[in-house]
Design an enzyme around this catalytic site. Structure first.
Site, PDB file in Angstrom:
ATOM      1  N   LYS A 186       1.037  -1.079  -0.096  1.00 43.04           N
ATOM      2  CA  LYS A 186      -0.174   0.174  -0.017  1.00 43.04           C
ATOM      3  C   LYS A 186       0.934   1.238   0.018  1.00 43.04           C
ATOM      4  O   LYS A 186       1.535   1.552   0.956  1.00 43.04           O
ATOM      5  CB  LYS A 186      -0.594  -0.007   1.318  1.00 43.04           C
ATOM      6  CG  LYS A 186      -2.310   0.637   0.957  1.00 43.04           C
ATOM      7  CD  LYS A 186      -2.218   1.972   0.765  1.00 43.04           C
ATOM      8  CE  LYS A 186      -1.957   2.954   2.155  1.00 43.04           C
ATOM      9  NZ  LYS A 186      -1.558   4.565   1.696  1.00 43.04           N
ATOM     10  N   GLU A 261       7.963   0.331  12.226  1.00 42.07           N
ATOM     11  CA  GLU A 261       8.900   1.364  12.092  1.00 42.07           C
ATOM     12  C   GLU A 261       8.291   2.511  12.083  1.00 42.07           C
ATOM     13  O   GLU A 261       7.818   3.296  11.342  1.00 42.07           O
ATOM     14  CB  GLU A 261       9.671   1.214  10.748  1.00 42.07           C
ATOM     15  CG  GLU A 261      10.272  -0.122  10.494  1.00 42.07           C
ATOM     16  CD  GLU A 261      11.573  -0.517  11.403  1.00 42.07           C
ATOM     17  OE1 GLU A 261      12.122   0.313  11.941  1.00 42.07           O
ATOM     18  OE2 GLU A 261      12.104  -1.777  11.571  1.00 42.07           O
ATOM     19  N   CYS A 295      12.827   9.931   9.704  1.00 44.29           N
ATOM     20  CA  CYS A 295      12.467   9.464  10.841  1.00 44.29           C
ATOM     21  C   CYS A 295      13.673   9.547  11.849  1.00 44.29           C
ATOM     22  O   CYS A 295      13.278   9.648  12.956  1.00 44.29           O
ATOM     23  CB  CYS A 295      11.980   7.963  10.651  1.00 44.29           C
ATOM     24  SG  CYS A 295      13.289   6.878   9.621  1.00 44.29           S
ATOM     25  N   GLU A 392       7.904  14.340  17.642  1.00 46.38           N
ATOM     26  CA  GLU A 392       8.505  14.687  16.304  1.00 46.38           C
ATOM     27  C   GLU A 392       7.918  15.830  15.396  1.00 46.38           C
ATOM     28  O   GLU A 392       6.683  15.557  15.246  1.00 46.38           O
ATOM     29  CB  GLU A 392       8.202  13.148  15.614  1.00 46.38           C
ATOM     30  CG  GLU A 392       9.080  13.149  14.538  1.00 46.38           C
ATOM     31  CD  GLU A 392       8.672  11.656  13.705  1.00 46.38           C
ATOM     32  OE1 GLU A 392       7.424  11.229  13.663  1.00 46.38           O
ATOM     33  OE2 GLU A 392       9.498  11.114  13.224  1.00 46.38           O
TER      34      GLU A 392
HETATM   35  P1  NAD Z   1       1.311   7.844   8.368  1.00 49.07           P
HETATM   36  O1  NAD Z   1       1.672   6.815   9.545  1.00 49.07           O
HETATM   37  O2  NAD Z   1       0.550   8.972   8.244  1.00 49.07           O
HETATM   38  O3  NAD Z   1       1.155   7.014   7.045  1.00 49.07           O
HETATM   39  C1  NAD Z   1       2.024   6.157   6.652  1.00 49.07           C
HETATM   40  C2  NAD Z   1       1.186   5.026   5.723  1.00 49.07           C
HETATM   41  O4  NAD Z   1       0.336   4.491   6.567  1.00 49.07           O
HETATM   42  C3  NAD Z   1       0.727   5.693   4.616  1.00 49.07           C
HETATM   43  O5  NAD Z   1       0.785   4.878   3.530  1.00 49.07           O
HETATM   44  C4  NAD Z   1      -0.773   5.885   5.150  1.00 49.07           C
HETATM   45  O6  NAD Z   1      -1.721   5.708   3.838  1.00 49.07           O
HETATM   46  C5  NAD Z   1      -1.093   4.578   5.958  1.00 49.07           C
HETATM   47  N1  NAD Z   1      -2.120   4.790   6.929  1.00 49.07           N
HETATM   48  C6  NAD Z   1      -2.671   5.742   7.227  1.00 49.07           C
HETATM   49  N2  NAD Z   1      -3.689   5.512   8.260  1.00 49.07           N
HETATM   50  C7  NAD Z   1      -3.668   4.154   8.133  1.00 49.07           C
HETATM   51  C8  NAD Z   1      -4.610   3.288   8.927  1.00 49.07           C
HETATM   52  N3  NAD Z   1      -5.789   3.549   9.734  1.00 49.07           N
HETATM   53  N4  NAD Z   1      -4.539   1.800   8.573  1.00 49.07           N
HETATM   54  C9  NAD Z   1      -3.577   1.394   7.837  1.00 49.07           C
HETATM   55  N5  NAD Z   1      -2.772   2.155   7.262  1.00 49.07           N
HETATM   56  C10 NAD Z   1      -2.626   3.626   7.291  1.00 49.07           C
HETATM   57  O7  NAD Z   1       2.985   8.304   8.131  1.00 49.07           O
HETATM   58  P2  NAD Z   1       3.464   9.449   7.005  1.00 49.07           P
HETATM   59  O8  NAD Z   1       3.070  10.788   7.513  1.00 49.07           O
HETATM   60  O9  NAD Z   1       3.421   8.894   5.770  1.00 49.07           O
HETATM   61  O10 NAD Z   1       5.004   9.186   7.486  1.00 49.07           O
HETATM   62  C11 NAD Z   1       5.740   9.920   8.314  1.00 49.07           C
HETATM   63  C12 NAD Z   1       6.071   9.083   9.752  1.00 49.07           C
HETATM   64  O11 NAD Z   1       6.709   7.960   9.095  1.00 49.07           O
HETATM   65  C13 NAD Z   1       6.936   9.918  10.802  1.00 49.07           C
HETATM   66  O12 NAD Z   1       6.448   9.635  12.195  1.00 49.07           O
HETATM   67  C14 NAD Z   1       8.230   9.154  10.286  1.00 49.07           C
HETATM   68  O13 NAD Z   1       9.143   9.170  11.433  1.00 49.07           O
HETATM   69  C15 NAD Z   1       7.811   7.869  10.178  1.00 49.07           C
HETATM   70  N6  NAD Z   1       8.963   7.000   9.434  1.00 49.07           N
HETATM   71  C16 NAD Z   1       9.738   6.071  10.143  1.00 49.07           C
HETATM   72  C17 NAD Z   1      10.739   5.378   9.269  1.00 49.07           C
HETATM   73  C18 NAD Z   1      11.561   4.365  10.117  1.00 49.07           C
HETATM   74  O14 NAD Z   1      12.101   3.540   9.418  1.00 49.07           O
HETATM   75  N7  NAD Z   1      11.401   4.244  11.477  1.00 49.07           N
HETATM   76  C19 NAD Z   1      10.921   5.696   8.049  1.00 49.07           C
HETATM   77  C20 NAD Z   1      10.324   6.776   7.306  1.00 49.07           C
HETATM   78  C21 NAD Z   1       9.278   7.398   8.067  1.00 49.07           C
END
Ligand code: NAD
Length: 488
Positions: A186, A261, A295, A392
Site C-alpha cells: 500500500k 518502524e 525518521c 517529532e
Molecule cells: P502515516 O502514519 O500518516 O502514514 C504511513 C502509511 O500508513 C501511509 O501509507 C498511510 O496511507 C497509511 N495509513 C494511514 N492510516 C492508516 C490506517 N488507519 N491503517 C492502515 N494504514 C494507514 O505516516 P507518514 O506521514 O506517511 O510518514 C511519516 C511518519 O513515518 C513519521 O512519523 C516518520 O518518523 C515515520 N517514518 C519512520 C521510518 C522508520 O524507518 N522508522 C522511516 C520513514 C518514516
C-alpha cells in the site's frame, strides 16, 4: 515545472493486482509539493480491491511461487535491482516531483539504497538455513533427531510512508521476497508514483503474477482494509506512531505478526573532544536532508558547553545558507514539505517553540511563494522537556541544548519517548563505546549521521517501533521458525 507524471506521460496510476493493471472506481489527487498543482489522479483502492490483491497473493504463495527455489528468487531480485538501476534517473525524477525533495538526493540515497537492498536480499534468498539441535531423546525410550527450518510467514501487507517511498518499499519487498513470501504493497497517498513505476519493473523482471501486488489508496480505507484482512499473515508498517498504534491493535484481532518502524527524536551529541567542524557538517545534514522529513533526523543537538556558541552560530549560518526552491534547479538545496497540512503542522511547532521560550536563531516561517515550503529553523537554549524537544516535528527544525557532563548528555538523550537512532561526535574511542552502550536507540552512529546499510538491522526502541528489518534480522522477521523432531 510542467506536469509530467500524469497518464499522458505513460506512467501507470492504477492498481497492480495479479500481474495486471486495472483502475479503481475512485481516484485521489496527488499534488506537486513544490507548486501545489495536481500531478496525477491515482486509483484509490477500496476494501474490495485489497481483497482481490490478497487473494492473488495467497494463490501465488500456494502455487508457483511457493515452489520457487531460493536461488531462482535471488535471480529475480537481482534482475529487479538491475532494472531499478537502469531506470534510476526516472525514479529519482518521480521521487523529486512527488515528494518535493531536490532531485540529487534520491539520486544519491533513495535509489542506490533500493538497488543495494534488492541485491543484498538476492544474496540471502538461497542461504536461509535452519539448525540441527542435539536433544536428550524421547521420554527415555528412544533417541531423537531435531532440526529447524525457516518458512515464509505468508502474505505480507506492506504499508509505506511518503518521505522515501521507493527505498522503504525496497526494505519491505527485499527480505519478504527473498524469504519466499508474497506481498501486497500500500503506497503512500501523498507520493505513490515511484512505487507504481516499480510495479512495471516487477512485471518486467518476471516475478510470477500475484507475488507482488500494489494497491494505492487512502490509509483509512485501503490501509485499514489490508490490516484487517484475515488473509494477511503479517503487516510491515513504516509511518507515524499514531497509525502504528492503530495497526498493532487491529492486528491483534487476527494475531497478525507486525513490524512497526515509527518516528524518532534523534539526539546528536557533540562531546568536548569532538572535531567540531566535522560535527557541524554532519548535524546540518541530519537536520536539513529531505527537508527534515526523515525518521532519524537529528533534531535534538546536545552540545558540550565549551562548543555551544560555535555550534549554535554555525547551524544558524547553515540554515540561512539553504536555498529553497524548485527540486529540479541546480541551486536548490532544500525542497518543499509534502503537503499543506504538514507545512501548517511544522509552522505551528515553530510558534510553540517561540511561545515556550526557546531562542529562535534562524528561519522561523515560510517564504511567500506557492508550494509547501518552510524555512530551515534553529532554536537555541531549548529545554529538553519542551514540546519542540519532545515531539517529532518531521520538518527542518533543530533544537540545540547545552550540557556540561557526559552523564548529563546521556540523561537528556534518553529523556524521550523515542529510541530510533543517536549520533555521537567524539574522537575518544572509549567515550564513543561508553555513550553507544548507554543511549537507548536502535542505531548509534559515531562521527557520521544516518550511516544506514541494507546489511544492518534497522528499527527502533520504545515508541520508535517494534521489530527490525534489513540484514539477517529482516529474514528472521519474514520467516516462521519450525522445529521438526523425529523419534528414531
Ligand atoms: P502515516 O502514519 O500518516 O502514514 C504511513 C502509511 O500508513 C501511509 O501509507 C498511510 O496511507 C497509511 N495509513 C494511514 N492510516 C492508516 C490506517 N488507519 N491503517 C492502515 N494504514 C494507514 O505516516 P507518514 O506521514 O506517511 O510518514 C511519516 C511518519 O513515518 C513519521 O512519523 C516518520 O518518523 C515515520 N517514518 C519512520 C521510518 C522508520 O524507518 N522508522 C522511516 C520513514 C518514516
Amino acid at each position: 515545472m510542467t506536469i509530467t507524471a500524469g497518464p499522458e506521460s505513460g506512467l501507470t496510476t492504477g492498481l497492480f493486482i495479479d500481474g495486471a493493471w486495472s483502475h479503481a472506481q475512485d481516484t485521489f489527487a496527488d499534488l506537486n509539493p513544490a507548486t501545489g498543482e495536481l500531478l496525477a489522479e491515482v486509483s484509490s483502492g477500496s476494501a474490495a480491491d485489497i481483497d482481490r490483491a490478497v487473494v492473488a497473493a495467497r494463490a501465488a504463495l500456494e502455487g508457483a511461487w511457493g515452489a520457487t527455489p531460493g536461488v531462482a528468487r535471488g535471480a529475480l531480485l537481482h534482475r529487479l535491482a538491475d532494472l531499478v538501476e537502469r531506470d534510476a534517473a526516472e525514479l529519482a525524477r518521480l521521487e523529486a516531483l512527488d515528494v518535493g525533495k531536490p532531485v540529487g538526493q534520491p539520486g544519491m540515497l533513495d535509489i542506490p539504497n533500493a538497488v543495494a537492498t534488492f541485491r543484498h536480499f538476492a544474496g540471502w534468498a538461497d542461504k536461509i538455513q535452519g539448525a540441527t539441535i542435539p536433544t536428550a531423546g524421547y521420554l527415555g525410550m528412544a533417541p531423537t533427531h531435531s532440526y529447524t527450518v525457516r518458512e515464509p510467514v505468508g502474505v505480507i501487507g506492506a504499508i509505506v510512508p511518503w518521505n522515501t517511498p521507493l527505498m522503504i518499499a525496497a526494505w519491505k519487498l527485499g527480505p519478504a521476497l527473498a524469504a519466499g513470501n508474497t506481498v501486497v504493497v500500500k503506497p503512500p497517498e501523498d507520493a505513490p508514483l515511484s512505487i507504481l513505476h516499480l510495479g512495471t519493473l516487477i512485471a518486467e523482471a518476471g516475478f510470477p503474477a500475484g507475488v507482488v501486488n500494489i494497491v494505492p489508496g487512502l490509509g483509512e480505507t485501503a490501509g485499514a482494509a489490508l490490516v484487517a484482512h484475515p488473509g494477511v499473515d503479517k503487516v510491515s508498517f513504516t509511518g507515524s506512531p499514531e497509525v502504528g498504534r492503530l495497526i498493532q491493535k487491529a492486528a491483534a484481532d487476527t494475531f497478525k505478526r507486525v513490524t512497526l518502524e515509527l518516528g524518532g527524536k534523534t539526539p546528536q551529541i557533540v562531546c568536548e573532544d569532538a572535531n567540531v567542524e566535522q560535527a557541524i557538517q554532519g548535524i546540518a545534514m541530519g537536520l536539513f536532508f529531505n527537508q527534515g522529513e526523515v525518521c532519524a533526523a537529528g533534531t535534538r543537538i546536545l552540545v558540550h558547553r565549551s562548543h555551544y556558541d560555535t555550534v549554535v552560530n554555525a547551524l544558524a549560518q547553515a540554515a540561512d545558507a539553504q536555498v529553497l526552491g524548485d527540486p529540479f534547479a541546480e541551486t536548490t538545496t532544500m525542497g518543499a514539505l509534502i503537503n499543506a497540512e504538514q507545512q501548517c503542522r511544522v509552522l505551528a511547532y515553530i510558534e510553540k517553540g517561540k511561545a515556550e521560550g526557546a531562542r529562535l536563531v534562524a528561519g522561523g516561517g515560510s517564504p511567500d511563494e506557492p508550494g509547501f515550503f518552510v524555512r530551515p529553523t534553529i532554536f537555541a537554549d531549548v529545554d529538553n522537556g519542551s514540546t519542540i524537544a519532545q515531539e517529532e516535528i518531521f520538518g527542518p527544525v533543530g533544537a540545540v541544548i547545552p550540557f556540561d557532563t557526559v552523564e548529563e548528555a546521556i540523561a537528556i538523550a534518553n529523556d524521550t519517548d523515542y529510541g530510533l537512532a543517536a549520533t555521537i561526535w567524539t574522537q575518544n574511542v572509549s567515550l564513543a563505546h561508553t555513550l553507544a552502550s548507554k543511549v537507548r536507540a536502535g542505531a548509534v552512529w559515531v562521527n557520521g549521521w544516518a550511516a544506514i546499510d541494507p546489511a544492518l538491522p534497522w528499527g527502533g526502541m520504545k515508541a520508535s517501533g517494534i521489530g527490525r528489518e534489513l540484514g539477517w534480522a529482516g529474514i528472521v522477521a519474514n520467516t516462521e521458525e519450525k522445529v521438526v523432531t523425529i523419534v528414531l
